[in-house]
Design an enzyme around this catalytic site. Sequence first.
Site, PDB file in Angstrom:
ATOM      1  N   THR A   1       0.858  -1.186   0.000  1.00  0.00           N
ATOM      2  CA  THR A   1       0.000   0.000   0.000  1.00  0.00           C
ATOM      3  C   THR A   1       0.889   1.229   0.000  1.00  0.00           C
ATOM      4  OG1 THR A   1      -1.798  -1.115   1.182  1.00  0.00           O
ATOM      5  CG2 THR A   1      -1.771   1.290   1.249  1.00  0.00           C
TER       6      THR A   1
ATOM      7  N   LYS B   1      -6.968   1.976  -3.024  1.00  0.00           N
ATOM      8  CA  LYS B   1      -6.632   1.376  -1.727  1.00  0.00           C
ATOM      9  C   LYS B   1      -6.586   2.424  -0.630  1.00  0.00           C
ATOM     10  CE  LYS B   1      -5.478  -1.383   1.486  1.00  0.00           C
ATOM     11  NZ  LYS B   1      -4.171  -2.030   1.621  1.00  0.00           N
TER      12      LYS B   1
ATOM     13  N   LYS C   1      -0.388   5.518   8.621  1.00  0.00           N
ATOM     14  CA  LYS C   1       0.355   5.812   7.394  1.00  0.00           C
ATOM     15  C   LYS C   1      -0.592   5.960   6.206  1.00  0.00           C
ATOM     16  CE  LYS C   1       1.688   2.485   5.042  1.00  0.00           C
ATOM     17  NZ  LYS C   1       1.198   1.625   3.923  1.00  0.00           N
TER      18      LYS C   1
END
Length: 330
Positions: free
Chosen positions: A135, A210, A278
């Site tokens: 990701t 995502k 994150k």
Amino acid sequence: MAMCSTQLNSQFLSFFPAKPRFFVSIKATSASTPKDDDIPASIGFLGLGIMGTPMAQNLIKAGRDVTVWNRTKSKCEPLISLGAKYKPSPEEVAASCDVTFAMLADPESALDVACGKYGAAKGISPGKGYVDVSTVDGETSKLICEQIRATGAHFLEAPVSGSKKPAEDGQLIFLTAGDEVLYEKVASLLDIMGKSRFYLGEVGNGAAMKLVVNMVMGSMMASFSEGLVLSEKVGPDPSVLVEVISQGAINAPMYALKGPSMVKSSYPTAFPLKHQQKDLRLALGLAESVSQPIPIAAATNELYKVAKSHGLSDQDFSAVIEALKVKLQQ
């Protein structure tokens, strides 16, 4: 950190093309299973953390020829015992395999493993493929793509929706974008590791999708945490709240899965809190790039940062509830 040699000018970054090609395929469960001749003969897997290990394990159990690498070699040993081969660098894995998958923790690691001194781009060659299932933000994905394609190899970004248990069960959702020829080549491998796969067109679209998904997930968990803490504070049993929510229109599998352990202040790690924060940070950057306000996600990001400051980075992202308890105690 080693960086790719070519930088992209941010003004030319485009996360969504004007007319994206899109299709979805659900895992085949019948005679449509692909023939072995259609599957890459040798598969590399870089990064054996919470997600990478079960993904690579499922490929091995399906009879695939898998070569693994991880910064900490000891994490490779369980897979080697199952039949995997080992190479001491991403470069050597990519050089020896037809297709190489990479599952890294963050954009910096993804760039280093792909483009660093001993990165995959140093060993990959024309006709081979690199599939990054990490990701990362769209810009990072495009930088890796540029370096891989410069070798004559194909690139596919394929971040996954799902955590530890779906990875173990082969029930991940792949959000892919990039070279369609590589998508078709690895489709059967994605079906081993996941339950469905989406092809979203140009590189950057998978990364963006995502980040949006994880932004929503993080915000949902924060709101759920507020409900549990408030319920306990004003009297009703938070366990009953979990049950009430599970029977109503706002039910989500995540609540039923995480709720009971959250009530007990237990947070077994399926998706580390530091990774959720994150992803929220990267989603905020994505929104900023198109001048889109996302105030709920921004506030949620601050809550996860508080949780990190209290030493909860490596616990499950559901531990964000502890940040609310701290605030209430002050």
